[in-house]
Write an enzyme that holds these catalytic residues in place. Sequence first.
Site, PDB file in Angstrom:
ATOM      1  N   ASP A   1      21.240  -5.026  -1.430  1.00  0.00           N
ATOM      2  CA  ASP A   1      22.368  -4.098  -1.372  1.00  0.00           C
ATOM      3  C   ASP A   1      23.668  -4.842  -1.082  1.00  0.00           C
ATOM      4  OD1 ASP A   1      23.622  -1.640  -1.442  1.00  0.00           O
ATOM      5  OD2 ASP A   1      23.186  -1.165   0.644  1.00  0.00           O
TER       6      ASP A   1
ATOM      7  N   ASN B   1      19.686   4.885 -10.124  1.00  0.00           N
ATOM      8  CA  ASN B   1      20.822   4.072 -10.571  1.00  0.00           C
ATOM      9  C   ASN B   1      21.360   4.489 -11.935  1.00  0.00           C
ATOM     10  OD1 ASN B   1      19.733   0.901  -9.081  1.00  0.00           O
ATOM     11  ND2 ASN B   1      21.051   2.522  -8.268  1.00  0.00           N
TER      12      ASN B   1
END
Length: 247
Positions: free
Chosen positions: A18, A66
Amino acid sequence: MTKHALKNIPNHVAIIMDGNGRWANVRGLPRSMGHRKGVEAVREAVRTAAEAGVGYLTLFAFSSENWSRPESEVSDLLGLLKTFIRRDLETLHRENVRIRVIGDRSNLRSDILPLLLEAEERTRGNTSIQLVIAFNYGSRDEMARAMRSIAGDVAAGRLHPADVTPELISARLDTADIPDPDLIIRTSGEERLSNFLLWQAAYSELMFIPDFWPDFSRATFLDALANFAGRERRFGGVTAQTLAVGS
């Protein structure tokens, strides 16, 4: 690859990579540059894990959520994945790395699925670290697919409801023959699993690191492994030392 002299190495490390976009933002760069820098961190992480003696390294490359990102960013992420496989596959193969892919493969784009299958098939016989790429992966979706499979067998009479055990459920997941992660690392300071390996993480050690993923270095990884080595894992039980104190 030379093994690094560390003790109590986790057999399976999973990483939520991340912070690529924020890494780029704080530097006034396009988000795409953060993703490109993140690929370099992937290469370093694989080398470090293999040298340390980690058996499995799972990387959360692209979640099923995503797809909701801007189309340009999705295209860039997919482009980087394709570039990584095309550029690094032979190197990983020479280094005896086996590549595995988990996630929903149905309806994947025709320019992505063949590359993933090629990477798996090309490295199938390798016996060093297993690099597990979580692509189009979401833990709830994974569990729903497993439940549909089990429900179908129950409806067809191949299974009795009493046969449904945690072991059976585990055997229907994408990770059926992959051990549960001993250690899950998330970068960027966020402290949540974000729909990643929720079933498999039941007894995983969790580690949240403030560094953005592009800054995740060899030293950072080795520090995380050393931190893990100092932890006491009880899997819901108590240690002999605790029993002695309470007696």
